[in-house]
Each structure stands twice: as C-alpha cells, then as structure tokens.
Design a protein around this motif. Sequence first.
Motif, PDB file in Angstrom:
ATOM      1  N   ASP A   1       0.832  -1.198   0.000  1.00 42.60           N
ATOM      2  CA  ASP A   1       0.000   0.000   0.000  1.00 42.60           C
ATOM      3  C   ASP A   1       0.867   1.249   0.000  1.00 42.60           C
ATOM      4  OD1 ASP A   1      -2.620  -1.337   0.345  1.00 42.60           O
ATOM      5  OD2 ASP A   1      -1.740  -1.975   2.252  1.00 42.60           O
TER       6      ASP A   1
ATOM      7  N   ASP B   1      -2.793   6.475   0.650  1.00 41.78           N
ATOM      8  CA  ASP B   1      -4.062   5.742   0.676  1.00 41.78           C
ATOM      9  C   ASP B   1      -4.516   5.352   2.084  1.00 41.78           C
ATOM     10  OD1 ASP B   1      -4.103   5.859  -2.107  1.00 41.78           O
ATOM     11  OD2 ASP B   1      -2.986   3.974  -2.285  1.00 41.78           O
TER      12      ASP B   1
ATOM     13  N   TRP C   1      -2.970  -3.055   6.506  1.00 43.26           N
ATOM     14  CA  TRP C   1      -2.101  -2.268   5.634  1.00 43.26           C
ATOM     15  C   TRP C   1      -0.737  -2.926   5.562  1.00 43.26           C
ATOM     16  CZ3 TRP C   1      -4.298   1.522   2.930  1.00 43.26           C
ATOM     17  CH2 TRP C   1      -5.500   2.052   3.409  1.00 43.26           C
TER      18      TRP C   1
END
Length: 174
Positions: free
Chosen positions: A6, A10, A18
């Motif tokens: 990621d 974002d 994540w």
Amino acid sequence: MAGTVDLIADINATKLSWSLVVGVVRLYEFPSQWNENKVFSLEMVLQDVKSDRIHATISKPALEAFRHQIKEHAIYKMQNFIVTTNNGKVRTTPHKYKLSFYTKTEVMLQPIETFAFNPFKFRPFAELESNGASDENLLFDYIGEVVGKEEARGIITRTGHQSKRIALQLEDLE
C-alpha cells in the motif's frame, strides 16, 4: 509478509490491514513525563516510494520488541498497524492519520534497492523565509552556515520541566 504493498497516501481508518514498504526518515525516543530517564514511546516518520510521509508510534507494550530492531534511514516492510487520527499537538507530518505499532505488527528489513529512498527534504532558504512555519514545513533539512547565536535562555516546557533554548542565525550558502 506476502501480498500487495500500500501507499501512505491511501491510508485511512476504514481498512484494517495495511502493508507498507517504507524508509524511516526520523526516529526518536519520547521520554516519560514522570521519569526523564525512561522511554515512554519510540516515534518515527515513515516515507514511501512516492515520498509521502506518515507519523508512527511504538508505545510501551511493544517498545522492547522493536526498540533495537528499527534503525533510522533503513528500509522496512511493515504490516499490522492501528490507524488513528493524527490530531496531536506536535505534528511531524501533514497526514490525516498516524500509525501505532502493537505486538502483532510485523517488521522486516528490506534491501536499500527496494526503492530510491531519500530521507531528506531540502528546501531553499528563500522558500522557508517567505512561507514561515506551515504544515508544509513540519520537518525539513537545511544546509547553511551558522553565522550568529543568542545566549541560551531558560524556558519552562509544557510539562513543567526547566530547559534551555538557543536561537541560531543561519545563512544560506548561496
């Protein structure tokens, strides 16, 4: 630690999992307000391949697990964080969120070739002088020459401790 990577831009509080590949731009210990000789938390500024930054904290329960594992200016793959709103009085990044490590957070050292990592955000002196303090200038690096200084002055910190402050006069090398 497999799967997609990621981006910091974002990160939000709606997703639970994540996975980041980041460089540690800044790493510092935050002392306990009750005992200055004890570490309350380990604070970091993380930067991804797009040069976006986010603040991360390792508090007491996870401190010993990561304290000697994470080094400044190294690249890591990290996953399993708690995402919280970045609304503290001292903000090191303009990102809306910050990351908190806990005992299930995974950290794996990555080769430096993982991405072009430049932990320094140099700003021209004229830009700093014209903008003053702003969210864009939370942390920055400056190359210049110290051409003057004031005498050290005693101050009282927000936690009530006595400290000293010194003002430096810097000159642009150009």
